[in-house]
Scaffold this motif. Structure first.
Motif, PDB file in Angstrom:
ATOM      1  N   LEU A 276       0.824  -1.211   0.000  1.00  0.00           N
ATOM      2  CA  LEU A 276       0.000   0.000   0.000  1.00  0.00           C
ATOM      3  C   LEU A 276       0.857   1.259   0.000  1.00  0.00           C
ATOM      4  N   SER A 277       2.153   1.111   0.209  1.00  0.00           N
ATOM      5  CA  SER A 277       3.065   2.253   0.196  1.00  0.00           C
ATOM      6  C   SER A 277       3.540   2.525  -1.217  1.00  0.00           C
ATOM      7  N   SER A 278       3.965   3.757  -1.465  1.00  0.00           N
ATOM      8  CA  SER A 278       4.496   4.087  -2.785  1.00  0.00           C
ATOM      9  C   SER A 278       5.796   3.344  -3.054  1.00  0.00           C
ATOM     10  N   THR A 279       6.520   2.972  -2.008  1.00  0.00           N
ATOM     11  CA  THR A 279       7.808   2.304  -2.166  1.00  0.00           C
ATOM     12  C   THR A 279       7.670   0.903  -2.733  1.00  0.00           C
ATOM     13  N   LEU A 280       6.699   0.131  -2.238  1.00  0.00           N
ATOM     14  CA  LEU A 280       6.566  -1.272  -2.621  1.00  0.00           C
ATOM     15  C   LEU A 280       5.297  -1.556  -3.414  1.00  0.00           C
ATOM     16  N   ARG A 281       4.690  -0.520  -3.958  1.00  0.00           N
ATOM     17  CA  ARG A 281       3.408  -0.678  -4.647  1.00  0.00           C
ATOM     18  C   ARG A 281       3.506  -1.591  -5.863  1.00  0.00           C
ATOM     19  N   ARG A 282       4.678  -1.649  -6.489  1.00  0.00           N
ATOM     20  CA  ARG A 282       4.812  -2.453  -7.704  1.00  0.00           C
ATOM     21  C   ARG A 282       4.820  -3.955  -7.428  1.00  0.00           C
ATOM     22  N   LEU A 283       4.897  -4.340  -6.178  1.00  0.00           N
ATOM     23  CA  LEU A 283       4.866  -5.772  -5.849  1.00  0.00           C
ATOM     24  C   LEU A 283       3.520  -6.415  -6.144  1.00  0.00           C
ATOM     25  N   ALA A 284       2.430  -5.686  -5.917  1.00  0.00           N
ATOM     26  CA  ALA A 284       1.089  -6.247  -6.093  1.00  0.00           C
ATOM     27  C   ALA A 284       0.087  -5.106  -6.199  1.00  0.00           C
TER      28      ALA A 284
END
Length: 309
Positions: A276-284
């Protein structure tokens, strides 16, 4: 975003996200900070902001934070988010990234603290959650939220709390309300069906070996329950997704309750909420999925257009 496009980019996304997460964990270990604190630091909130904190009960842990879009638009859908931590740890400020990310999508977000073990045990945190939900329904209009579009959401232990508040009428009834106030609920990696308790940290929280049978969300499924969005990491080794998310989704469907079920690769129990964070959003695509569920009023109609991001 379509699942196919996420899968096509999964290899690249995984490499980027894992590198970012490894850096966060390493930095946290070296500095003594929580990795979630670092996720907050490196995940800017854009135009979203925290506008207030408020007490919703008499205990020092009965405090919540409110996030809303900077535009100040009124009548926005409302999401009350409960964090995880196995009912023994957690602070609302650690999840500021959740409030900021959802507020940036146009929602008013409420993140309450609640009493933890050993100060309290089951069902005290459910009393706290019910207090926070009823406080939100009765007062959120003053912060731009629409009390008639209220959703409850949680991750891990927080997803358990959300499930119990949505499925078991006892807790809201004690606060003079009922689950009808909810348009839907969202569970991320929730333990909904965990008897007998195997986790030694969890056991005293639920009075093991005398854990009440009616403490399990799967035993409170009813036809009148609000629609559900259930998200899990396919390879979650902390909370088994088949036994928990899968079983609950199946029982909801058999009862005629609308339920959307999503399983993601490239994430685990802990990193699922970090997507849900901008940092790890590309994970799912967790954030997009949640936005679609809320904007479609729990899947009742086609999702409305989202505000500019």
């Amino acid at each position: 975003m379509a699942v196919r496009s996420w899968r096509k980019r999964s290899t690249k996304a995984l490499a980027v996200a894992v590198a970012a997460l490894a850096g966060l964990v390493m930095a946290g270990a070296l500095s003594g900070c929580s990795p979630l604190t670092l996720v907050n630091v490196v995940s800017p909130g854009g135009t979203a902001r925290s506008v207030a904190t408020a007490a919703f009960g008499p205990d020092p842990r009965h405090v919540l934070s409110i996030y809303r879009p900077a535009s100040g638009a009124s009548k926005a859908p409302v999401i009350v988010f409960f964090y995880g931590g196995n009912w023994v740890s957690g602070e609302r400020d650690d999840y500021a990234f959740v409030g900021r990310s959802l507020a940036k999508r146009g929602f008013v977000v409420v993140i309450p603290d609640y009493r933890l073990y050993p100060q309290s045990s089951y069902p005290d945190f459910l009393h706290d959650g019910a207090r926070a939900l009823v406080w939100t329904e009765r007062r959120i209009a003053a912060y731009g939220g629409d009390p008639k579009r209220l959703f409850v959401m949680g991750h891990s232990a927080g997803a358990y709390n959300a499930a119990m508040l949505a499925l078991d009428p006892r807790w809201l009834r004690e606060q003079g309300s009922k689950p009808d106030i909810l348009r839907g609920w969202i569970g991320m990696a929730g333990p909904y069906n965990f008897l007998p308790i195997e986790n030694e940290t969890t056991r005293p929280v639920f009075h093991y070996p005398d854990t009440p049978r009616d403490s399990q969300p799967v035993d409170h499924v009813r036809a009148a329950a609000p629609p559900a969005l259930l998200i899990a990491a396919r390879n979650d080794t902390t909370v088994n997704p088949e036994r928990n998310t899968g079983v609950l989704a199946d029982r909801l469907r058999k009862a005629g309750v609308p339920v959307r079920e999503e399983y993601y690769d490239n994430v685990n129990h802990a990193t699922l909420v970090a997507t849900l964070s901008s940092t790890l959003r590309r994970l799912a695509p967790s954030l997009d999925t949640i936005e679609d569920f809320v904007r479609s009023d729990g899947g009742r109609h086609t999702s409305a257009a989202a505000p500019a991001r």
